[in-house]
Scaffold this motif. Structure first.
Motif, mmCIF file in Angstrom:
data_model
loop_
_atom_site.group_PDB
_atom_site.id
_atom_site.type_symbol
_atom_site.label_atom_id
_atom_site.label_comp_id
_atom_site.label_asym_id
_atom_site.label_seq_id
_atom_site.Cartn_x
_atom_site.Cartn_y
_atom_site.Cartn_z
ATOM 1 N N LYS A 1 -5.535 -9.194 -2.867
ATOM 2 C CA LYS A 1 -5.525 -8.798 -4.129
ATOM 3 C C LYS A 1 -3.950 -7.785 -4.462
ATOM 4 O O LYS A 1 -4.098 -6.930 -5.659
ATOM 5 C CB LYS A 1 -6.718 -7.293 -3.783
ATOM 6 N N VAL A 2 -3.379 -7.020 -3.321
ATOM 7 C CA VAL A 2 -2.139 -6.280 -3.264
ATOM 8 C C VAL A 2 -1.098 -7.344 -4.360
ATOM 9 O O VAL A 2 -1.037 -6.747 -5.245
ATOM 10 C CB VAL A 2 -1.865 -6.337 -1.826
ATOM 11 N N TRP A 3 -1.349 -8.239 -3.494
ATOM 12 C CA TRP A 3 -0.783 -9.071 -4.688
ATOM 13 C C TRP A 3 -0.493 -9.210 -5.732
ATOM 14 O O TRP A 3 0.647 -9.565 -7.043
ATOM 15 C CB TRP A 3 0.270 -10.625 -3.814
ATOM 16 N N ILE A 4 -1.804 -9.587 -6.709
ATOM 17 C CA ILE A 4 -1.992 -10.106 -7.434
ATOM 18 C C ILE A 4 -2.024 -8.965 -8.911
ATOM 19 O O ILE A 4 -1.515 -9.004 -9.772
ATOM 20 C CB ILE A 4 -3.360 -10.220 -7.632
ATOM 21 N N ASN A 5 -2.389 -8.096 -7.769
ATOM 22 C CA ASN A 5 -2.150 -6.309 -8.950
ATOM 23 C C ASN A 5 -1.376 -5.770 -8.332
ATOM 24 O O ASN A 5 -0.734 -4.095 -8.822
ATOM 25 C CB ASN A 5 -3.286 -5.296 -8.273
ATOM 26 N N LYS A 6 0.038 -6.193 -8.025
ATOM 27 C CA LYS A 6 1.576 -5.440 -7.538
ATOM 28 C C LYS A 6 1.985 -4.560 -8.809
ATOM 29 O O LYS A 6 2.682 -4.006 -8.742
ATOM 30 C CB LYS A 6 1.955 -6.220 -7.058
ATOM 31 N N GLU A 7 1.757 -4.732 -10.361
ATOM 32 C CA GLU A 7 2.570 -4.186 -11.207
ATOM 33 C C GLU A 7 1.959 -3.129 -10.870
ATOM 34 O O GLU A 7 2.615 -1.800 -11.679
ATOM 35 C CB GLU A 7 2.167 -4.676 -12.277
ATOM 36 N N SER A 8 0.697 -2.373 -11.101
ATOM 37 C CA SER A 8 0.327 -1.523 -10.982
ATOM 38 C C SER A 8 0.577 -0.189 -9.592
ATOM 39 O O SER A 8 0.185 0.740 -9.375
ATOM 40 C CB SER A 8 -1.171 -1.295 -10.626
ATOM 41 N N LEU A 9 1.679 -0.509 -8.472
ATOM 42 C CA LEU A 9 1.666 -0.300 -7.252
ATOM 43 C C LEU A 9 3.048 1.236 -7.291
ATOM 44 O O LEU A 9 2.318 1.993 -7.314
ATOM 45 C CB LEU A 9 2.642 -1.236 -6.007
ATOM 46 N N LEU B 1 -4.803 1.546 -0.546
ATOM 47 C CA LEU B 1 -5.284 -0.102 0.536
ATOM 48 C C LEU B 1 -6.760 -0.485 0.898
ATOM 49 O O LEU B 1 -6.685 -1.323 1.323
ATOM 50 C CB LEU B 1 -3.953 0.094 1.323
ATOM 51 N N HIS B 2 -6.572 1.149 1.721
ATOM 52 C CA HIS B 2 -7.944 1.040 2.652
ATOM 53 C C HIS B 2 -9.044 1.305 1.681
ATOM 54 O O HIS B 2 -10.261 0.373 1.937
ATOM 55 C CB HIS B 2 -8.232 2.503 3.322
ATOM 56 N N ARG B 3 -9.288 1.181 0.224
ATOM 57 C CA ARG B 3 -9.917 1.606 -0.702
ATOM 58 C C ARG B 3 -10.453 -0.093 -0.823
ATOM 59 O O ARG B 3 -11.078 -0.571 -1.348
ATOM 60 C CB ARG B 3 -10.028 1.929 -1.989
ATOM 61 N N ILE B 4 -9.525 -1.458 -1.239
ATOM 62 C CA ILE B 4 -9.598 -2.072 -2.031
ATOM 63 C C ILE B 4 -10.259 -3.030 -0.218
ATOM 64 O O ILE B 4 -11.575 -3.884 -0.455
ATOM 65 C CB ILE B 4 -8.105 -2.963 -1.591
ATOM 66 N N ALA B 5 -9.323 -2.614 0.770
ATOM 67 C CA ALA B 5 -10.795 -3.137 2.117
ATOM 68 C C ALA B 5 -11.625 -2.988 2.049
ATOM 69 O O ALA B 5 -12.864 -3.579 2.696
ATOM 70 C CB ALA B 5 -9.719 -2.661 3.756
#
Length: 91
Positions: free
Chosen positions: A51-59, A69-73
């Motif tokens: 999910k991080v990789w897919i949404n990397k533009e928002s980083l 990251l913890h919220r995603i997990a």
């Protein structure tokens, strides 16, 4: 960390690897504690970083990357728990 995030946004796999190596142990530990199973914890890690990789533009717009990251997990874990409960009831 800004250089790592910039690298991830630019699709640099080495930057992503550094990010993964830094945060993987924390995500794995939380998932293992909540789910109690190594395989499921590894799945959480994989899904989270995908999910991080897919949404990397928002980083670059995220103020607290670790909290994000913890919220995603957490959401991945909750979804796993919901699915497991669903299969117990309806399977």
């Amino acid at each position: 960390m800004k250089d790592v995030i910039s690298g991830i946004v630019a699709s640099d796999e080495a930057s992503f690897r550094r990010f993964y190596d830094r945060y993987r142990p924390k995500i794995y530990t939380v998932a293992l504690k909540l789910l109690g199973e190594k395989t499921l914890a590894e799945d959480v890690v994989q899904d989270t970083f995908l999910k991080v990789w897919i949404n990397k533009e928002s980083l670059p717009t995220i103020e607290n990357v670790e909290a994000w990251l913890h919220r995603i997990a957490k959401n991945v874990i909750l979804n796993m728990m919901k699915k497991a409960e669903y299969y117990k009831v309806y399977a």
